[in-house]
Design an enzyme around this catalytic site. Structure first.
Site: not given
Ligand code: HBI
Ligand code: FE
Length: 291
Positions: A136, A141, A182, A201
């Site tokens: 993903h 991303h 997203e 994804s």
């Molecule tokens: N941590 N590894 C990871 N990936 C994310 O997309 C992610 C996160 N921590 C917080 C977070 N996303 C959300 O706060 C955001 O979607 C705003």
């Molecule tokens: Fe994501």
């Protein structure tokens, strides 16, 4: 010092990933040699299936950057991707054990470092997974981080997140992330295209987001997005459509604290609300009828 593992949202599921080797900033080593042949094969199958689908459903900018992810027959080395990414937009990919706390997430983004989960889903999760896994994050991303305007938007988002911490406005900012990074759609002269990683994804949701009659597709409006909650465990009922990534970047320009204060006075909008005079986009003619 060992750091606490993290789960997200309402999920009562235990955190996935090994947080014991992570550093204080929640980054860890990818340890590429640990991946098994089966994991490389599963990644290759996921990648091949999504690339096929991306041709006429993902945004041009996404398709143009896919090739930068390197070989598709195995899980790539994050360092190799970072080398290409640094040259393109000054971003790099850093390994993390899984979901990390908001502050750590926003801090990394503010430094142009995108956190990519090191573990891969199980074969049983081929079609759907709750948490972000390496597929993903890399497939969904990383390609758009090669696009200069989107790369700037993502860093502005990280910086905004650090400010929002103080303003208790994280929920609003999470909505902006959700409905753009997203689950965002972009309008092109050939119809709607997907740029959001969560949609890209997912085979099922890409079709649904572009062609189903069920969801509504509204013209992107920052305030509207900040007032609209999202679903974390089902296809969305509302998608927001931008006309360009410049429009996205421009949306990060205003002083969000005034916006947060204004929105805090207004009720959140139920997910399928339609406000007076909103621009709604029709679905793309589904490919079946085009065939
Ligand atoms: N941590 N590894 C990871 N990936 C994310 O997309 C992610 C996160 N921590 C917080 C977070 N996303 C959300 O706060 C955001 O979607 C705003
Ligand atoms: Fe994501």
């Amino acid at each position: 010092m060992a750091i606490a593992p993290v789960t997200y949202g309402a999920s009562t599921r235990p955190p996935r990933g090994d947080y014991s080797e992570a550093h204080d900033d929640y980054t860890c080593d990818q340890r590429w040699e640990r991946y098994t042949a089966d994991e490389h094969a599963l990644y290759a199958r996921l990648f091949e299936r999504q690339v096929k689908q991306s041709r006429d459903q993902a945004s041009d900018e996404f398709v143009a950057s896919l090739a930068q992810l390197g070989a598709a027959d195995r899980i790539p080395h994050f360092d190799a991707i970072s080398k290409a990414l640094r040259r393109a937009t000054g971003w790099e990919v850093v390994a993390v054990p899984g979901l990390i706390p908001e502050h750590a997430f926003f801090s990394l983004m503010a430094q142009r470092r995108f956190p990519v989960t090191v573990w891969l889903r199980t074969p049983a999760e081929f079609d759907y997974i709750v948490e972000p896994d390496v597929f993903h994050d890399l497939y969904g991303h990383v390609p758009l981080l090669f696009n200069p305007v989107f790369a700037d938007y993502m860093q502005a988002f990280g910086r905004g997140g650090l400010k929002a911490q103080g303003l208790q406005a994280l929920e609003y900012l999470a909505r902006l992330y959700w409905y753009t990074v997203e689950f965002g759609l972009i309008a092109t002269e050939r119809g709607l295209r997907v740029y959001g990683a969560g949609v890209l994804s997912s085979v099922g949701e890409t079709q649904y987001a572009l062609t189903s009659q069920k969801p509504q597709r509204l013209a992107f409006d920052l305030k509207r997005v900040l007032r609209t909650p999202y679903k974390i465990d089902d296809y969305q009922s509302t998608y927001f459509v931008v006309t360009s990534f410049d429009q996205l970047f421009a949306a990060t320009a205003p002083d969000f604290s005034a916006l947060y204060a204004e929105i805090a006075q207004q009720p959140a909008l139920p997910i399928d609300t339609i406000l007076q005079g909103e621009t709604r986009y029709p679905p793309n003619a589904s490919h079946a009828t085009l065939a």
